[in-house]
Design a protein around this motif. Structure first.
Motif, PDB file in Angstrom:
ATOM      1  N   GLY A 162       0.808  -1.212   0.000  1.00  0.00           N
ATOM      2  CA  GLY A 162       0.000   0.000   0.000  1.00  0.00           C
ATOM      3  C   GLY A 162       0.843   1.265   0.000  1.00  0.00           C
ATOM      4  N   MET A 163       1.850   1.301   0.878  1.00  0.00           N
ATOM      5  CA  MET A 163       2.703   2.493   0.927  1.00  0.00           C
ATOM      6  C   MET A 163       3.545   2.628  -0.332  1.00  0.00           C
ATOM      7  N   ALA A 164       3.942   1.511  -0.916  1.00  0.00           N
ATOM      8  CA  ALA A 164       4.667   1.580  -2.192  1.00  0.00           C
ATOM      9  C   ALA A 164       3.787   2.200  -3.266  1.00  0.00           C
ATOM     10  N   ILE A 202       7.104   2.323   6.257  1.00  0.00           N
ATOM     11  CA  ILE A 202       8.289   3.047   5.799  1.00  0.00           C
ATOM     12  C   ILE A 202       8.981   2.246   4.695  1.00  0.00           C
ATOM     13  N   ARG A 203       9.127   0.956   4.895  1.00  0.00           N
ATOM     14  CA  ARG A 203       9.795   0.110   3.898  1.00  0.00           C
ATOM     15  C   ARG A 203       9.091   0.188   2.552  1.00  0.00           C
ATOM     16  N   GLY A 204       7.751   0.104   2.546  1.00  0.00           N
ATOM     17  CA  GLY A 204       7.015   0.131   1.281  1.00  0.00           C
ATOM     18  C   GLY A 204       7.271   1.403   0.502  1.00  0.00           C
ATOM     19  N   ALA A 205       7.167   2.556   1.192  1.00  0.00           N
ATOM     20  CA  ALA A 205       7.400   3.833   0.517  1.00  0.00           C
ATOM     21  C   ALA A 205       8.851   3.949   0.070  1.00  0.00           C
ATOM     22  N   ALA A 206       9.783   3.531   0.935  1.00  0.00           N
ATOM     23  CA  ALA A 206      11.202   3.658   0.625  1.00  0.00           C
ATOM     24  C   ALA A 206      11.579   2.829  -0.598  1.00  0.00           C
TER      25      ALA A 206
END
Length: 342
Positions: A162-164, A202-206
């Motif tokens: 989702g964050m990705a 954080i990992r997904g967005a990063a």
């Protein structure tokens, strides 16, 4: 004291039919169930939980432990669990753990939990071994208990995917200096070992930012409380310190809503100057101008997944192998991140 026999006589049905109807069993015809409920209400019948537990081994009560109810999504989820459980013939006892390990342990050992047929625990602070041991004697489902995957039944938010998706959307809209708001910086070599909900977001967005060749460092990941005041105060500080950014990827909607106001108070345009995304899909976001673009997770779906796993485990003659289900997500484009791309 009004008994099942009294209700049965008034409704003109058998004692067993009354029992099945009040438990929400599908074998009772809707018209009959309605007549039984009306008779019970007219007589002021209240089920004797102790007697029910002695006769069936169950109370048809479910425990729901939330980290807190101050945050919007947990409150929505608690309401959905309560509504859906009622339709399935269960009542719900809701408690808050405040992310306290000591309080969580006291709660799990309390009489309130002991009378429950099973428990849904959201955002646990206990170690996975404790959860596994507790689950051996008490049906248990964990929501976002990433550390306990494979040890207990788990339902997860799509934290990484989702964050990705949120970060990729900002990149597609032309953002090149994206800040991730909500938790601490994680070096890429530690991504695979991260089990906390915030860390996984954080990992997904990063990962999406790194894949695009954009900056990812201690300076682009900003910790802040998962609240509207937290988002507001953090972004005000960033603006005062003259941070350079054109995109904010927030790991919760309340952070994004607070950040949204801080940007507007500073005279910045959304999304022209700064595009912004949230995560959760809470209703408040659609009432901003422009609306908040977010990764939406349906609390009704999460409630259904948790209840499906828990009730199956409660009713199973042989406990099933621990299962993990990841809830779906939808990118809701409402305007706060849409500015036409490169």
């Amino acid at each position: 004291m009004v008994t099942l026999d009294d209700v049965a006589a008034r409704a003109g049905v058998s004692r067993m039919t009354v029992s099945n109807a009040l438990r929400g069993k599908a074998i009772v015809r809707p018209e009959t169930a309605r007549r039984v409920r009306e008779a019970a209400e007219a007589l002021g019948y209240r089920p004797n939980i102790a007697a029910r537990q002695l006769s069936s081994g169950r109370t048809h009560i479910i425990g729901l432990a939330m980290a807190d109810l101050d945050y919007i999504f947990p409150a929505d989820l608690a309401a959905c669990v309560s509504d859906q459980a009622t339709k399935r013939g269960y009542q719900v006892i809701i408690q808050q753990t405040r992310l306290s390990h000591d309080y969580e342990r006291q709660m799990l050992a309390s009489p309130a939990v002991q009378i429950c047929d099973g428990t849904i625990l959201c955002w646990t602070s206990s170690n996975p071994s404790e959860m596994e041991d507790f689950g051996k004697s008490h049906p248990l489902v964990l929501f976002d208990g990433f550390e306990a995957e494979g040890r207990c039944d788990c339902v997860f938010t799509p934290a990484i995917t989702g964050m990705a998706a949120a970060a990729r959307h900002l990149i597609e809209q032309g953002c090149r200096r994206i800040l991730i708001l909500g938790d601490s910086y994680l070096p890429p070599e530690e991504f695979a070992a991260i089990t906390s909900p915030g860390g996984r977001r954080i990992r997904g967005a990063a990962e999406a930012i790194l894949d695009a060749g954009l900056p990812y460092s201690h300076e682009t990941v900003i910790p802040c409380p998962w609240t509207r005041p937290g988002g507001y105060q953090t972004v005000r500080r960033l603006i005062e310190q003259q941070y350079e950014f054109d995109g904010l990827c927030c790991i919760t909607d309340p952070i994004a809503i607070g950040a949204f106001k801080a940007l507007l108070d500073a005279g910045l345009r959304i999304p022209q100057d700064v595009a912004i995304t949230g995560f959760d899909g809470v209703a408040d976001g659609q009432y901003l101008t422009p609306g908040l673009t977010t990764i939406a997770v349906d609390p009704n779906e999460v409630a259904k997944l948790c209840l499906d796993l828990l009730i199956e485990r409660i009713e199973a003659a042989t406990p099933p192998t621990p299962r993990t289900i990841i809830a779906r997500h939808t990118l809701k484009q409402r305007g706060s991140a849409e500015r036409g791309g490169d």
